[in-house]
Design a protein around this motif. Sequence first.
Motif, PDB file in Angstrom:
ATOM      1  N   VAL A  63      16.695  -1.603  -4.503  1.00  0.00           N
ATOM      2  CA  VAL A  63      15.219  -1.061  -4.144  1.00  0.00           C
ATOM      3  C   VAL A  63      14.128  -1.736  -5.077  1.00  0.00           C
ATOM      4  CG1 VAL A  63      15.018   0.963  -5.511  1.00  0.00           C
ATOM      5  CG2 VAL A  63      13.874   0.789  -3.113  1.00  0.00           C
ATOM      6  N   LEU A  64      14.178  -2.011  -6.306  1.00  0.00           N
ATOM      7  CA  LEU A  64      13.141  -2.612  -7.170  1.00  0.00           C
ATOM      8  C   LEU A  64      12.912  -3.862  -6.628  1.00  0.00           C
ATOM      9  CD1 LEU A  64      13.635  -1.060 -10.396  1.00  0.00           C
ATOM     10  CD2 LEU A  64      11.995  -0.360  -9.003  1.00  0.00           C
ATOM     11  N   MET A  65      13.786  -4.664  -6.309  1.00  0.00           N
ATOM     12  CA  MET A  65      13.841  -5.966  -5.758  1.00  0.00           C
ATOM     13  C   MET A  65      13.120  -6.093  -4.557  1.00  0.00           C
ATOM     14  SD  MET A  65      14.863  -8.313  -8.283  1.00  0.00           S
ATOM     15  CE  MET A  65      13.711  -7.237  -9.169  1.00  0.00           C
ATOM     16  N   GLU A  68       9.573  -5.697  -5.186  1.00  0.00           N
ATOM     17  CA  GLU A  68       9.135  -7.112  -5.691  1.00  0.00           C
ATOM     18  C   GLU A  68       9.095  -8.051  -4.677  1.00  0.00           C
ATOM     19  OE1 GLU A  68       7.590  -9.992  -8.147  1.00  0.00           O
ATOM     20  OE2 GLU A  68       7.584  -7.726  -8.312  1.00  0.00           O
ATOM     21  N   ALA A  69       9.910  -8.057  -3.552  1.00  0.00           N
ATOM     22  CA  ALA A  69       9.986  -9.052  -2.527  1.00  0.00           C
ATOM     23  C   ALA A  69       8.818  -8.573  -1.746  1.00  0.00           C
ATOM     24  CB  ALA A  69      11.259  -8.822  -1.619  1.00  0.00           C
ATOM     25  N   TRP A  70       8.202  -7.572  -1.296  1.00  0.00           N
ATOM     26  CA  TRP A  70       7.191  -7.406  -0.488  1.00  0.00           C
ATOM     27  C   TRP A  70       5.891  -7.690  -1.345  1.00  0.00           C
ATOM     28  CZ3 TRP A  70       7.025  -7.490   4.243  1.00  0.00           C
ATOM     29  CH2 TRP A  70       8.146  -6.891   5.032  1.00  0.00           C
ATOM     30  N   ARG A  71       5.800  -7.413  -2.613  1.00  0.00           N
ATOM     31  CA  ARG A  71       4.683  -7.715  -3.429  1.00  0.00           C
ATOM     32  C   ARG A  71       4.516  -9.291  -3.326  1.00  0.00           C
ATOM     33  NH1 ARG A  71       3.048  -9.878  -8.038  1.00  0.00           N
ATOM     34  NH2 ARG A  71       5.017 -10.528  -8.704  1.00  0.00           N
ATOM     35  N   ARG A  72       5.736 -10.052  -3.606  1.00  0.00           N
ATOM     36  CA  ARG A  72       5.384 -11.690  -3.637  1.00  0.00           C
ATOM     37  C   ARG A  72       4.976 -11.997  -1.910  1.00  0.00           C
ATOM     38  NH1 ARG A  72      10.702 -13.500  -7.509  1.00  0.00           N
ATOM     39  NH2 ARG A  72      10.154 -12.173  -8.921  1.00  0.00           N
ATOM     40  N   LYS A  73       5.674 -11.477  -1.119  1.00  0.00           N
ATOM     41  CA  LYS A  73       5.591 -11.670   0.283  1.00  0.00           C
ATOM     42  C   LYS A  73       3.922 -11.641   0.589  1.00  0.00           C
ATOM     43  CE  LYS A  73       5.366 -11.701   5.065  1.00  0.00           C
ATOM     44  NZ  LYS A  73       5.355 -13.236   5.496  1.00  0.00           N
ATOM     45  N   PHE A  74       3.467 -10.467   0.308  1.00  0.00           N
ATOM     46  CA  PHE A  74       1.855 -10.335   0.530  1.00  0.00           C
ATOM     47  C   PHE A  74       0.945 -11.118  -0.206  1.00  0.00           C
ATOM     48  CE2 PHE A  74       3.533  -5.971   2.129  1.00  0.00           C
ATOM     49  CZ  PHE A  74       3.387  -6.639   3.552  1.00  0.00           C
ATOM     50  N   ALA A  75       1.564 -11.517  -1.487  1.00  0.00           N
ATOM     51  CA  ALA A  75       0.737 -12.470  -2.247  1.00  0.00           C
ATOM     52  C   ALA A  75       0.688 -13.805  -1.531  1.00  0.00           C
ATOM     53  CB  ALA A  75       1.396 -12.575  -3.905  1.00  0.00           C
ATOM     54  N   LEU A  76       1.830 -14.360  -1.089  1.00  0.00           N
ATOM     55  CA  LEU A  76       1.760 -15.747  -0.388  1.00  0.00           C
ATOM     56  C   LEU A  76       1.032 -15.677   0.739  1.00  0.00           C
ATOM     57  CD1 LEU A  76       5.512 -16.780  -0.868  1.00  0.00           C
ATOM     58  CD2 LEU A  76       3.572 -17.919  -1.626  1.00  0.00           C
ATOM     59  N   GLU A 152       1.121  -0.615   0.509  1.00  0.00           N
ATOM     60  CA  GLU A 152       0.022  -0.526  -0.394  1.00  0.00           C
ATOM     61  C   GLU A 152      -0.403   1.133  -0.708  1.00  0.00           C
ATOM     62  OE1 GLU A 152      -2.872  -3.404   0.998  1.00  0.00           O
ATOM     63  OE2 GLU A 152      -1.833  -5.201   0.085  1.00  0.00           O
ATOM     64  N   THR A 153      -0.053   1.750   0.347  1.00  0.00           N
ATOM     65  CA  THR A 153      -0.482   3.132   0.194  1.00  0.00           C
ATOM     66  C   THR A 153       0.615   3.773  -0.654  1.00  0.00           C
ATOM     67  OG1 THR A 153      -1.426   3.154   2.201  1.00  0.00           O
ATOM     68  CG2 THR A 153      -0.852   5.246   1.292  1.00  0.00           C
ATOM     69  N   THR A 154       1.696   3.624  -0.295  1.00  0.00           N
ATOM     70  CA  THR A 154       3.065   4.280  -1.208  1.00  0.00           C
ATOM     71  C   THR A 154       3.583   3.651  -2.495  1.00  0.00           C
ATOM     72  OG1 THR A 154       4.646   3.401   0.130  1.00  0.00           O
ATOM     73  CG2 THR A 154       3.531   5.363   0.938  1.00  0.00           C
ATOM     74  N   GLY A 155       3.680   2.093  -2.433  1.00  0.00           N
ATOM     75  CA  GLY A 155       4.243   1.347  -3.255  1.00  0.00           C
ATOM     76  C   GLY A 155       5.702   1.406  -3.131  1.00  0.00           C
ATOM     77  N   ALA A 156       6.339   1.917  -1.820  1.00  0.00           N
ATOM     78  CA  ALA A 156       7.564   1.964  -1.713  1.00  0.00           C
ATOM     79  C   ALA A 156       8.022   0.981  -0.751  1.00  0.00           C
ATOM     80  CB  ALA A 156       7.840   3.334  -1.296  1.00  0.00           C
ATOM     81  N   ALA A 157       9.158   0.229  -1.203  1.00  0.00           N
ATOM     82  CA  ALA A 157       9.808  -0.533  -0.087  1.00  0.00           C
ATOM     83  C   ALA A 157       9.797   0.112   1.149  1.00  0.00           C
ATOM     84  CB  ALA A 157      11.168  -1.055  -0.601  1.00  0.00           C
ATOM     85  N   PRO A 158       9.286  -0.758   2.255  1.00  0.00           N
ATOM     86  CA  PRO A 158       9.373  -0.058   3.739  1.00  0.00           C
ATOM     87  C   PRO A 158      10.852   0.383   3.963  1.00  0.00           C
ATOM     88  CG  PRO A 158       8.798  -2.444   3.665  1.00  0.00           C
ATOM     89  CD  PRO A 158       8.747  -1.852   2.457  1.00  0.00           C
ATOM     90  N   GLU A 159      10.754   1.372   4.898  1.00  0.00           N
ATOM     91  CA  GLU A 159      11.985   1.574   5.639  1.00  0.00           C
ATOM     92  C   GLU A 159      11.943   1.683   7.178  1.00  0.00           C
ATOM     93  OE1 GLU A 159      13.189   5.465   3.882  1.00  0.00           O
ATOM     94  OE2 GLU A 159      13.927   4.294   2.074  1.00  0.00           O
ATOM     95  N   CYS A 160      12.547   1.583   8.149  1.00  0.00           N
ATOM     96  CA  CYS A 160      12.573   1.539   9.353  1.00  0.00           C
ATOM     97  C   CYS A 160      12.069   2.800   9.942  1.00  0.00           C
ATOM     98  CB  CYS A 160      13.865   1.210  10.294  1.00  0.00           C
ATOM     99  SG  CYS A 160      13.717   0.926  11.872  1.00  0.00           S
ATOM    100  N   ARG A 161      11.343   2.798  10.808  1.00  0.00           N
ATOM    101  CA  ARG A 161      10.866   4.180  11.363  1.00  0.00           C
ATOM    102  C   ARG A 161      11.584   4.666  12.294  1.00  0.00           C
ATOM    103  NH1 ARG A 161       7.572  -0.016  13.599  1.00  0.00           N
ATOM    104  NH2 ARG A 161       7.804  -0.143  16.012  1.00  0.00           N
ATOM    105  N   SER A 162      12.459   3.790  12.953  1.00  0.00           N
ATOM    106  CA  SER A 162      13.484   4.523  13.846  1.00  0.00           C
ATOM    107  C   SER A 162      14.644   4.898  13.302  1.00  0.00           C
ATOM    108  CB  SER A 162      13.999   3.298  14.832  1.00  0.00           C
ATOM    109  OG  SER A 162      14.939   3.592  15.703  1.00  0.00           O
ATOM    110  N   CYS A 163      15.327   4.106  12.306  1.00  0.00           N
ATOM    111  CA  CYS A 163      16.845   4.263  11.654  1.00  0.00           C
ATOM    112  C   CYS A 163      16.762   4.661  10.398  1.00  0.00           C
ATOM    113  CB  CYS A 163      17.815   3.397  12.067  1.00  0.00           C
ATOM    114  SG  CYS A 163      17.586   1.812  11.135  1.00  0.00           S
ATOM    115  N   GLY A 164      15.674   4.346   9.358  1.00  0.00           N
ATOM    116  CA  GLY A 164      15.317   4.550   8.047  1.00  0.00           C
ATOM    117  C   GLY A 164      16.282   3.308   7.225  1.00  0.00           C
TER     118      GLY A 164
END
Length: 253
Positions: A63-65, A68-76, A152-164
């Motif tokens: 989950v930490l990766m 990090e993947a999302w942090r890099r994605k938004f930086a790009l 950016e609000t939670t700092g947590a890797a996103p999860e699907c709003r439908s199935c998690g």
Amino acid sequence: MVILNQIGEARTALLELIEQSDNIVAFTGAGISTECGVPDFRSKDSPWMRYKPIEFNLFLSDVLMREEAWRRKFALDDIYSMAQPGRGHYALANLVQQGKISAIITQNIDNLHQMSGVDDEHIIELHGNGTYATCLSCGLRHELANVRHDFETTGAAPECRSCGGPVKSATISFGQSMPEEAMQRAHDVTRACDLFLAIGSSLVVYPAAAFPLLAAQNNARLVILNGEATPLDSEADLILRGDIGDILEPFSS
């Protein structure tokens, strides 16, 4: 094999081939988008080297990766999210509208072909699309604006709003399987074409780079338009060496 470096000769030779052809397939790589402000993965000091994509197995297992993947994605995204289609994109869009190009196979994830006016039905994205996200469990589409707000609000890797399930940018990461449907479509249109235009690709990333060779093996004429030599130059009927936008600009209107 003919190599043309003069822009006027390159334009004339390409026009002749296009006029002689009934079913053209374009294959595009990063080089068509560099004039639009989208970085080339292999260029010196490329932002992609500073924000290297996380490998797929790490994304899945840690989950930490994922965070990090999302942090890099938004930086790009912040670097090239305002990019607009260039002369090459509009040239291909115009040729699609004229009925000359039946399909654009692209290695790019920047959505610029769609933004230039090409319908999705004419675009085959081998490496996915970086302008939205999908759930890896159920496939539900997630819009990046919503994903970014939550991240950016939670700092947590996103999860699907439908199935998690885990949500990932809708791109193909290192170690992730290539999309079967896109690969099959690309194979089919390549075998059917009579002219294959490989534009702005280093032609070193497989299996995508196999399509120009497949076209040549099926008696299509192969044109490689790139700023530098490629490993498939010896297979080409015509090599156009120069700035992609400059060479394609007359075809954009």
